[in-house]
Each structure stands twice: as C-alpha cells, then as structure tokens.
Design a protein around this motif. Structure first.
Motif, PDB file in Angstrom:
ATOM      1  N   THR A  47      -3.797   6.338 -37.569  1.00 44.89           N
ATOM      2  CA  THR A  47      -4.415   7.176 -38.521  1.00 44.89           C
ATOM      3  C   THR A  47      -4.454   8.967 -37.802  1.00 44.89           C
ATOM      4  O   THR A  47      -4.241   9.643 -38.436  1.00 44.89           O
ATOM      5  N   GLY A  48      -4.823   8.722 -36.831  1.00 48.21           N
ATOM      6  CA  GLY A  48      -4.880   9.967 -35.821  1.00 48.21           C
ATOM      7  C   GLY A  48      -3.674  10.710 -35.767  1.00 48.21           C
ATOM      8  O   GLY A  48      -3.386  11.881 -35.930  1.00 48.21           O
ATOM      9  N   THR A  49      -2.477   9.823 -35.375  1.00 45.02           N
ATOM     10  CA  THR A  49      -1.206  10.281 -35.489  1.00 45.02           C
ATOM     11  C   THR A  49      -0.681  11.037 -36.733  1.00 45.02           C
ATOM     12  O   THR A  49      -0.230  12.065 -36.643  1.00 45.02           O
ATOM     13  N   GLY A  50      -0.825   9.946 -37.976  1.00 47.72           N
ATOM     14  CA  GLY A  50      -0.540  10.757 -39.288  1.00 47.72           C
ATOM     15  C   GLY A  50      -1.340  12.014 -39.202  1.00 47.72           C
ATOM     16  O   GLY A  50      -0.652  12.851 -40.173  1.00 47.72           O
ATOM     17  N   LEU A  51      -2.583  11.954 -39.111  1.00 50.19           N
ATOM     18  CA  LEU A  51      -3.371  13.097 -39.120  1.00 50.19           C
ATOM     19  C   LEU A  51      -2.758  14.371 -38.595  1.00 50.19           C
ATOM     20  O   LEU A  51      -2.769  15.470 -39.119  1.00 50.19           O
ATOM     21  N   GLY A  52      -2.611  14.241 -37.404  1.00 57.01           N
ATOM     22  CA  GLY A  52      -1.907  15.300 -36.483  1.00 57.01           C
ATOM     23  C   GLY A  52      -0.633  15.735 -36.911  1.00 57.01           C
ATOM     24  O   GLY A  52      -0.187  17.039 -37.082  1.00 57.01           O
ATOM     25  N   LEU A  53       0.382  14.772 -37.673  1.00 58.40           N
ATOM     26  CA  LEU A  53       1.533  15.197 -37.938  1.00 58.40           C
ATOM     27  C   LEU A  53       1.531  15.988 -39.357  1.00 58.40           C
ATOM     28  O   LEU A  53       2.052  16.714 -39.665  1.00 58.40           O
ATOM     29  N   TRP A  55      -1.781  18.592 -48.966  1.00 58.41           N
ATOM     30  CA  TRP A  55      -1.008  17.296 -49.424  1.00 58.41           C
ATOM     31  C   TRP A  55      -0.409  16.856 -48.092  1.00 58.41           C
ATOM     32  O   TRP A  55      -0.282  15.303 -48.009  1.00 58.41           O
ATOM     33  N   PRO A  56       0.329  17.388 -47.268  1.00 58.04           N
ATOM     34  CA  PRO A  56       0.900  16.585 -46.200  1.00 58.04           C
ATOM     35  C   PRO A  56      -0.212  16.185 -45.079  1.00 58.04           C
ATOM     36  O   PRO A  56       0.128  14.980 -44.368  1.00 58.04           O
ATOM     37  N   VAL A  57      -1.391  16.829 -45.178  1.00 56.32           N
ATOM     38  CA  VAL A  57      -2.495  15.952 -44.194  1.00 56.32           C
ATOM     39  C   VAL A  57      -2.985  14.704 -44.803  1.00 56.32           C
ATOM     40  O   VAL A  57      -3.147  13.647 -44.287  1.00 56.32           O
ATOM     41  N   ALA A  58      -3.094  14.974 -46.051  1.00 56.82           N
ATOM     42  CA  ALA A  58      -3.523  13.519 -46.845  1.00 56.82           C
ATOM     43  C   ALA A  58      -2.483  12.593 -46.692  1.00 56.82           C
ATOM     44  O   ALA A  58      -2.758  11.303 -46.702  1.00 56.82           O
ATOM     45  N   PHE A  59      -1.297  12.944 -46.967  1.00 55.82           N
ATOM     46  CA  PHE A  59      -0.240  11.897 -46.898  1.00 55.82           C
ATOM     47  C   PHE A  59      -0.151  11.369 -45.785  1.00 55.82           C
ATOM     48  O   PHE A  59       0.268  10.063 -45.452  1.00 55.82           O
ATOM     49  N   GLY A  60      -0.125  12.001 -44.521  1.00 54.04           N
ATOM     50  CA  GLY A  60       0.050  11.652 -43.165  1.00 54.04           C
ATOM     51  C   GLY A  60      -0.905  10.733 -42.754  1.00 54.04           C
ATOM     52  O   GLY A  60      -0.692   9.633 -42.252  1.00 54.04           O
ATOM     53  N   THR A  61      -2.377  10.959 -43.230  1.00 56.29           N
ATOM     54  CA  THR A  61      -3.412  10.144 -43.028  1.00 56.29           C
ATOM     55  C   THR A  61      -3.305   8.896 -43.616  1.00 56.29           C
ATOM     56  O   THR A  61      -3.652   7.413 -43.279  1.00 56.29           O
ATOM     57  N   VAL A  70      -3.028   4.992 -42.122  1.00 58.72           N
ATOM     58  CA  VAL A  70      -3.953   4.111 -42.480  1.00 58.72           C
ATOM     59  C   VAL A  70      -2.997   2.772 -43.144  1.00 58.72           C
ATOM     60  O   VAL A  70      -3.525   1.574 -42.714  1.00 58.72           O
ATOM     61  N   GLY A  71      -2.144   2.995 -44.006  1.00 57.71           N
ATOM     62  CA  GLY A  71      -1.424   1.933 -44.404  1.00 57.71           C
ATOM     63  C   GLY A  71      -0.800   1.226 -43.457  1.00 57.71           C
ATOM     64  O   GLY A  71      -0.455   0.037 -43.564  1.00 57.71           O
ATOM     65  N   ILE A  72      -0.068   1.916 -42.473  1.00 56.24           N
ATOM     66  CA  ILE A  72       0.817   1.090 -41.122  1.00 56.24           C
ATOM     67  C   ILE A  72      -0.352   0.291 -40.592  1.00 56.24           C
ATOM     68  O   ILE A  72       0.147  -0.857 -40.193  1.00 56.24           O
ATOM     69  N   GLY A  73      -1.378   0.774 -40.127  1.00 58.26           N
ATOM     70  CA  GLY A  73      -2.356   0.077 -39.447  1.00 58.26           C
ATOM     71  C   GLY A  73      -2.788  -1.075 -40.067  1.00 58.26           C
ATOM     72  O   GLY A  73      -2.946  -2.289 -39.585  1.00 58.26           O
ATOM     73  N   TYR A  74      -3.013  -0.702 -41.543  1.00 60.06           N
ATOM     74  CA  TYR A  74      -3.438  -2.048 -42.212  1.00 60.06           C
ATOM     75  C   TYR A  74      -2.637  -3.331 -42.268  1.00 60.06           C
ATOM     76  O   TYR A  74      -2.818  -4.337 -42.148  1.00 60.06           O
ATOM     77  N   ALA A  75      -1.182  -2.529 -42.560  1.00 59.08           N
ATOM     78  CA  ALA A  75      -0.320  -3.483 -42.482  1.00 59.08           C
ATOM     79  C   ALA A  75       0.042  -4.445 -41.114  1.00 59.08           C
ATOM     80  O   ALA A  75       0.212  -5.948 -41.332  1.00 59.08           O
TER      81      ALA A  75
END
Length: 86
Positions: A27-33, A47-53, A57-62
């Motif tokens: 999540t932190g990596t997605g937020l940063g990117l 929208w890039p911040v929301a999309f990255g976050t 979260v989705g990858i971590g959940y999977a």
C-alpha cells in the motif's frame, strides 16, 4: 536437543503478521508511486494516488488470501538424481 514444536496458534499469528506487513508495504509503495506519477505526469490530479493505493491494497489482499488458502505449501529446491554408473 529436540526441535521446538511450533503451535498452530503461533503459526497463524506469524501468517497474520506477514500478511499485515506485506499489505502495508504494498500500500505504501502504491501510494508513493501514485504521488510521483501525480506530480510529474498528471498535473497534480488525485486519481493516480487513489489508483496506486488501491492496487497496493488489492495485491496485498490477494497475497493474504493465497497464503491462508494454501496452508501446506512445501518449499524446497530441485534435486537432480544422477544415474548410477556400473
């Protein structure tokens, strides 16, 4: 000395700890990117911040789902068997 047996509660706790840590990192990596892409490429849109976050979260959940649904995965290395020479 005998090997110390690990109780199932401790194994479950370790899995949860790894799961939470993995999700937070992703999540932190997605937020940063998302922030980087928002600032440099998309003229400070949100929208890039929301999309990255969301992707983090989705990858971590999977990954967590996979870890809990596949409890008996054996990890090892490939051992080649050489034929006997007579």
């Amino acid at each position: 000395m005998a090997e110390k047996e690990i109780r199932s509660e401790e194994q479950l706790g370790v899995k949860w700890d790894q799961c939470i840590y993995d999700t937070l990192v992703k999540t932190g990596t997605g937020l940063g990117l998302g922030v980087v892409f928002s600032v440099f490429l998309f003229k400070r849109r949100t929208w890039p911040v929301a999309f990255g976050t969301g992707v983090g979260v989705g990858i971590g959940y999977a990954n967590c789902q996979h870890e809990f649904k596949d409890p008996f995965s054996l990890r090892g290395k490939l051992v080649k068997v050489m034929p006997k020479e007579e």
